[in-house]
Design an enzyme around this catalytic site. Structure first.
Site, PDB file in Angstrom:
ATOM      1  N   THR A   7       0.805  -1.230   0.000  1.00  0.00           N
ATOM      2  CA  THR A   7       0.000   0.000   0.000  1.00  0.00           C
ATOM      3  C   THR A   7       0.835   1.276   0.000  1.00  0.00           C
ATOM      4  OG1 THR A   7      -1.464   1.316   1.412  1.00  0.00           O
ATOM      5  CG2 THR A   7      -0.165  -0.337   2.515  1.00  0.00           C
ATOM      6  N   GLU A  38       0.248   3.593   1.849  1.00  0.00           N
ATOM      7  CA  GLU A  38       0.361   4.010   3.260  1.00  0.00           C
ATOM      8  C   GLU A  38       1.780   3.777   3.782  1.00  0.00           C
ATOM      9  OE1 GLU A  38      -1.944   5.461   5.517  1.00  0.00           O
ATOM     10  OE2 GLU A  38      -3.079   5.813   3.686  1.00  0.00           O
ATOM     11  N   TYR A  89      -1.225   0.101  10.821  1.00  0.00           N
ATOM     12  CA  TYR A  89      -1.536  -0.545   9.536  1.00  0.00           C
ATOM     13  C   TYR A  89      -0.351  -0.399   8.573  1.00  0.00           C
ATOM     14  CZ  TYR A  89      -3.542  -1.005   4.813  1.00  0.00           C
ATOM     15  OH  TYR A  89      -3.784  -1.350   3.510  1.00  0.00           O
ATOM     16  N   LYS A 105       1.990  -3.401   7.054  1.00  0.00           N
ATOM     17  CA  LYS A 105       2.107  -3.626   5.611  1.00  0.00           C
ATOM     18  C   LYS A 105       3.570  -3.552   5.155  1.00  0.00           C
ATOM     19  CE  LYS A 105      -1.992  -4.367   3.769  1.00  0.00           C
ATOM     20  NZ  LYS A 105      -2.300  -5.539   2.936  1.00  0.00           N
TER      21      LYS A 105
HETATM   22  P1  NDP Z   1     -11.207  -5.129   2.557  1.00  0.00           P
HETATM   23  O1  NDP Z   1     -11.114  -4.608   3.941  1.00  0.00           O
HETATM   24  O2  NDP Z   1     -12.407  -4.820   1.726  1.00  0.00           O
HETATM   25  O3  NDP Z   1     -11.050  -6.726   2.589  1.00  0.00           O
HETATM   26  C1  NDP Z   1     -10.197  -7.374   3.500  1.00  0.00           C
HETATM   27  C2  NDP Z   1     -10.421  -8.872   3.381  1.00  0.00           C
HETATM   28  O4  NDP Z   1      -9.559  -9.547   4.312  1.00  0.00           O
HETATM   29  C3  NDP Z   1     -11.844  -9.337   3.719  1.00  0.00           C
HETATM   30  O5  NDP Z   1     -12.206 -10.361   2.810  1.00  0.00           O
HETATM   31  C4  NDP Z   1     -11.687  -9.915   5.121  1.00  0.00           C
HETATM   32  O6  NDP Z   1     -12.630 -10.904   5.440  1.00  0.00           O
HETATM   33  C5  NDP Z   1     -10.310 -10.552   4.976  1.00  0.00           C
HETATM   34  N1  NDP Z   1      -9.699 -10.897   6.252  1.00  0.00           N
HETATM   35  C6  NDP Z   1      -9.498 -10.087   7.320  1.00  0.00           C
HETATM   36  N2  NDP Z   1      -8.892 -10.771   8.313  1.00  0.00           N
HETATM   37  C7  NDP Z   1      -8.714 -12.048   7.851  1.00  0.00           C
HETATM   38  C8  NDP Z   1      -8.139 -13.210   8.403  1.00  0.00           C
HETATM   39  N3  NDP Z   1      -7.616 -13.225   9.633  1.00  0.00           N
HETATM   40  N4  NDP Z   1      -8.107 -14.346   7.648  1.00  0.00           N
HETATM   41  C9  NDP Z   1      -8.623 -14.350   6.407  1.00  0.00           C
HETATM   42  N5  NDP Z   1      -9.197 -13.278   5.837  1.00  0.00           N
HETATM   43  C10 NDP Z   1      -9.228 -12.135   6.549  1.00  0.00           C
HETATM   44  O7  NDP Z   1      -9.886  -4.637   1.775  1.00  0.00           O
HETATM   45  P2  NDP Z   1      -9.692  -4.234   0.229  1.00  0.00           P
HETATM   46  O8  NDP Z   1     -10.349  -5.251  -0.611  1.00  0.00           O
HETATM   47  O9  NDP Z   1      -9.981  -2.808   0.050  1.00  0.00           O
HETATM   48  O10 NDP Z   1      -8.123  -4.376   0.086  1.00  0.00           O
HETATM   49  C11 NDP Z   1      -7.505  -5.608  -0.279  1.00  0.00           C
HETATM   50  C12 NDP Z   1      -6.077  -5.612   0.213  1.00  0.00           C
HETATM   51  O11 NDP Z   1      -5.353  -4.552  -0.412  1.00  0.00           O
HETATM   52  C13 NDP Z   1      -5.918  -5.399   1.713  1.00  0.00           C
HETATM   53  O12 NDP Z   1      -4.812  -6.157   2.131  1.00  0.00           O
HETATM   54  C14 NDP Z   1      -5.631  -3.918   1.833  1.00  0.00           C
HETATM   55  O13 NDP Z   1      -4.928  -3.630   3.005  1.00  0.00           O
HETATM   56  C15 NDP Z   1      -4.799  -3.701   0.584  1.00  0.00           C
HETATM   57  N6  NDP Z   1      -4.824  -2.366   0.024  1.00  0.00           N
HETATM   58  C16 NDP Z   1      -6.021  -1.766  -0.241  1.00  0.00           C
HETATM   59  C17 NDP Z   1      -6.071  -0.506  -0.790  1.00  0.00           C
HETATM   60  C18 NDP Z   1      -7.364   0.146  -1.111  1.00  0.00           C
HETATM   61  O14 NDP Z   1      -7.367   1.363  -1.377  1.00  0.00           O
HETATM   62  N7  NDP Z   1      -8.473  -0.580  -1.165  1.00  0.00           N
HETATM   63  C19 NDP Z   1      -4.819   0.227  -1.086  1.00  0.00           C
HETATM   64  C20 NDP Z   1      -3.626  -0.545  -0.886  1.00  0.00           C
HETATM   65  C21 NDP Z   1      -3.640  -1.786  -0.328  1.00  0.00           C
HETATM   66  P3  NDP Z   1     -14.064 -10.546   6.139  1.00  0.00           P
HETATM   67  O15 NDP Z   1     -14.979 -10.233   5.003  1.00  0.00           O
HETATM   68  O16 NDP Z   1     -14.387 -11.797   6.838  1.00  0.00           O
HETATM   69  O17 NDP Z   1     -13.835  -9.380   7.044  1.00  0.00           O
HETATM   70  P1  GDP Z   2      -6.651   5.585   3.961  1.00  0.00           P
HETATM   71  O1  GDP Z   2      -5.884   6.466   3.038  1.00  0.00           O
HETATM   72  O2  GDP Z   2      -6.393   4.136   3.767  1.00  0.00           O
HETATM   73  O3  GDP Z   2      -6.533   5.974   5.376  1.00  0.00           O
HETATM   74  O4  GDP Z   2      -8.195   5.746   3.479  1.00  0.00           O
HETATM   75  P2  GDP Z   2      -9.446   6.490   4.167  1.00  0.00           P
HETATM   76  O5  GDP Z   2     -10.489   6.546   3.106  1.00  0.00           O
HETATM   77  O6  GDP Z   2      -9.815   5.837   5.450  1.00  0.00           O
HETATM   78  O7  GDP Z   2      -8.915   7.952   4.498  1.00  0.00           O
HETATM   79  C1  GDP Z   2      -8.429   8.806   3.489  1.00  0.00           C
HETATM   80  C2  GDP Z   2      -8.168  10.179   4.080  1.00  0.00           C
HETATM   81  O8  GDP Z   2      -9.419  10.794   4.424  1.00  0.00           O
HETATM   82  C3  GDP Z   2      -7.324  10.175   5.364  1.00  0.00           C
HETATM   83  O9  GDP Z   2      -6.369  11.197   5.271  1.00  0.00           O
HETATM   84  C4  GDP Z   2      -8.330  10.503   6.450  1.00  0.00           C
HETATM   85  O10 GDP Z   2      -7.779  11.201   7.576  1.00  0.00           O
HETATM   86  C5  GDP Z   2      -9.274  11.409   5.694  1.00  0.00           C
HETATM   87  N1  GDP Z   2     -10.595  11.538   6.335  1.00  0.00           N
HETATM   88  C6  GDP Z   2     -11.206  12.693   6.699  1.00  0.00           C
HETATM   89  N2  GDP Z   2     -12.369  12.417   7.300  1.00  0.00           N
HETATM   90  C7  GDP Z   2     -12.506  11.068   7.321  1.00  0.00           C
HETATM   91  C8  GDP Z   2     -13.523  10.212   7.840  1.00  0.00           C
HETATM   92  O11 GDP Z   2     -14.525  10.630   8.402  1.00  0.00           O
HETATM   93  N3  GDP Z   2     -13.323   8.869   7.651  1.00  0.00           N
HETATM   94  C9  GDP Z   2     -12.217   8.375   7.016  1.00  0.00           C
HETATM   95  N4  GDP Z   2     -12.090   7.068   6.857  1.00  0.00           N
HETATM   96  N5  GDP Z   2     -11.232   9.175   6.564  1.00  0.00           N
HETATM   97  C10 GDP Z   2     -11.383  10.521   6.705  1.00  0.00           C
END
Ligand code: NDP
Ligand code: GDP
Length: 321
Positions: A125, A127, A149, A153
Site C-alpha cells: 500500500t 500508506e 496498519y 504492511k
Molecule cells: P477489505 O477490507 O475490503 O477486505 C479485507 C479482506 O480480508 C476481507 O475479505 C476480510 O474478510 C479478509 N480478512 C481479514 N482478516 C482475515 C483473516 N484473519 N483471515 C482471512 N481473511 C481475513 O480490503 P480491500 O479489498 O480494500 O483491500 C484488499 C487488500 O489490499 C488489503 O490487504 C488492503 O490492506 C490492501 N490495500 C487496499 C487498498 C485500497 O485502497 N483498497 C490500497 C492498498 C492496499 P471478512 O470479510 O471476513 O472481514
Molecule cells: P486511507 O488512506 O487508507 O486511510 O483511506 P481512508 O479513506 O480511510 O482515508 C483517506 C483520508 O481521508 C485520510 O487522510 C483521512 O484522515 C481522511 N478523512 C477525513 N475524514 C474522514 C472520515 O470521516 N473517515 C475516514 N475514513 N477518513 C477521513
C-alpha cells in the site's frame, strides 16, 4: 485451466479480482474465515458467489493455509486479506499486526513449505510512504509509515522481497494507492461521503461529519487496479510495482464531486469533527506508475469523477431499496 487462491475474497478487491480471473477462465478459490453469518455480499453484488469455491481458513492460522495449498494446488496466490482500515489499526494494533503483517508471512511460509513454484502477490500500500520523502512516490521512494496498519504492511512488503531474494520465489508486491468502488467498505472516506450524500439528498440524514478534509489521496478504481495484480504475476520476472493514477485530490474535492452530482452544495452539510482526526496523518499521496505502464502495459482508465458518480448511483439504488 489455472487455479488461483484469493485470501480476502469477501473484500472489495477480492471480489473484483475473482470476477476478473473467472472471466480469464481461471478456477477461483477463496479463503474465507469462519463467521457466525457468512459475509458474501460483495460476491453477490458482482453475481459470482456461485462461481467461486470458498474454503474455510484464516491467514493467522498457518495450518489452514498449508491444508488448502496441499489439497487444491493453486498456481497463483493473491494475498489480499488484511485488517485494512487505518483508523482501526490504532484501536487494534496487535490484531492488525497479527493479520496484516504475520498473516502475510504465514502465506509466504506455507508456499515455501508446500510448493515454492506457486506465484505470490502481496497487497502492499501507498500508506507505507506515509510521511512522504518525495513529492511523487515511486518504487524507489523511501518509506515512513504513519499507522500500525502502515507499519504492518511494510513488514509484509519486506518479507515478500526477502522470500523472493532468499528462496527465489515468484513473489511480487503491488504498492497500490487508494482504490475505491461501489463495494468499498462504508468506513473509508469515499464511500462514507457517497452514502451520506445520498442519504442527505433523500432526507434521511442532516449532516456529514468528517475529519481532515484537506488530506489528499491519489484515488483510482478497484476494477482497474485488480488488473495490475494479475499482470504482475504474468510478468516474466517477479518485481514490485507502484499502481496509481498520478493525480491527487483532497477529501474536500471529492466531497464536491459527490454533492454537486446530487445538486447539493457540500459546504451546507459537511461538518468537521475533531475526534475523526488521526493520531498521525498521511497528508498527501501521489504515485508515479511509470514502471507499470512500461513493463505491464497498465494504466488507470477510470477517472475520480466517473468513479464517484458510479458510487453515488449505486448508493442511491441501495438506499432506496
Ligand atoms: P477489505 O477490507 O475490503 O477486505 C479485507 C479482506 O480480508 C476481507 O475479505 C476480510 O474478510 C479478509 N480478512 C481479514 N482478516 C482475515 C483473516 N484473519 N483471515 C482471512 N481473511 C481475513 O480490503 P480491500 O479489498 O480494500 O483491500 C484488499 C487488500 O489490499 C488489503 O490487504 C488492503 O490492506 C490492501 N490495500 C487496499 C487498498 C485500497 O485502497 N483498497 C490500497 C492498498 C492496499 P471478512 O470479510 O471476513 O472481514
Ligand atoms: P486511507 O488512506 O487508507 O486511510 O483511506 P481512508 O479513506 O480511510 O482515508 C483517506 C483520508 O481521508 C485520510 O487522510 C483521512 O484522515 C481522511 N478523512 C477525513 N475524514 C474522514 C472520515 O470521516 N473517515 C475516514 N475514513 N477518513 C477521513
Amino acid at each position: 485451466m489455472k487455479t488461483a487462491l484469493i485470501t480476502g475474497i469477501t473484500g472489495q478487491d477480492g471480489a473484483y479480482i475473482a470476477e476478473y480471473l473467472l472471466n480469464k477462465g481461471y478456477n477461483v478459490l477463496g479463503l474465507i474465515r469462519r463467521l457466525s453469518a457468512r459475509n458474501i455480499e460483495r460476491l453477490n453484488y458482482l453475481k459470482i458467489a456461485g462461481d467461486v469455491k470458498l474454503i474455510d481458513g484464516d491467514i493467522t492460522d498457518l495450518s489452514s493455509i498449508i491444508r488448502v495449498l496441499k489439497k487444491d494446488k493453486p498456481d497463483e496466490v493473491y494475498n489480499l486479506a488484511a485488517q485494512s482500515f487505518v483508523g482501526t489499526s490504532w484501536q487494534q494494533p496487535i490484531l492488525t499486526s497479527d493479520v496484516t503483517a504475520i498473516g502475510a508471512l504465514n502465506v509466504l511460509e506455507s508456499i515455501r513449505l508446500t510448493d515454492p513454484s506457486i506465484k505470490f502477490y502481496q497487497a502492499s500500500t501507498s500508506e507505507m510512504f506515509g510521511k512522504i520523502k518525495e513529492m511523487v512516490q515511486c518504487e524507489n521512494t523511501p518509506f515512513h509509515p504513519r499507522s500500525p496498519y502502515g507499519v504492518s504492511k511494510l513488514y509484509a512488503h519486506w518479507m515478500t522481497v526477502n522470500y523472493r531474494e532468499s528462496f527465489n520465489m515468484f513473489a511480487c508486491s503491488g504498492i497500490l494507492f487508494n482504490h475505491e468502488s461501489p463495494i468499498r467498505g462504508l468506513e473509508f472516506v469515499t464511500r462514507k461521503v457517497t452514502n451520506s450524500a445520498v442519504r442527505i439528498k433523500l432526507g434521511l440524514q442532516d449532516k456529514l461529519y468528517l475529519g481532515n478534509i484537506d488530506a489528499k489521496r491519489d484515488w483510482g478504481h478497484a476494477k482497474d487496479y485488480v488488473k495490475a495484480m494479475y499482470l504482475m504475476l504474468q510478468h516474466d520476472k517477479p518485481e514490485d510495482f507502484v499502481i496509481a493514477t498520478g493525480r491527487t485530490s483532497s477529501v474536500r474535492d471529492m466531497c464536491k464531486i459527490a454533492f454537486d452530482y446530487l445538486g447539493l452544495n457540500y459546504e451546507d452539510y459537511v461538518k468537521i469533527d475533531k475526534n475523526l482526526f488521526r493520531p498521525a496523518e498521511v497528508e498527501i499521496l501521489i504515485g508515479k506508475p511509470v514502471k507499470a505502464e512500461k513493463y505491464l502495459g497498465w494504466k488507470a482508465e477510470i477517472t475520480l469523477e466517473d468513479m464517484i458518480k458510479e458510487m453515488v448511483d449505486a448508493d442511491m439504488k441501495r438506499v432506496k431499496g
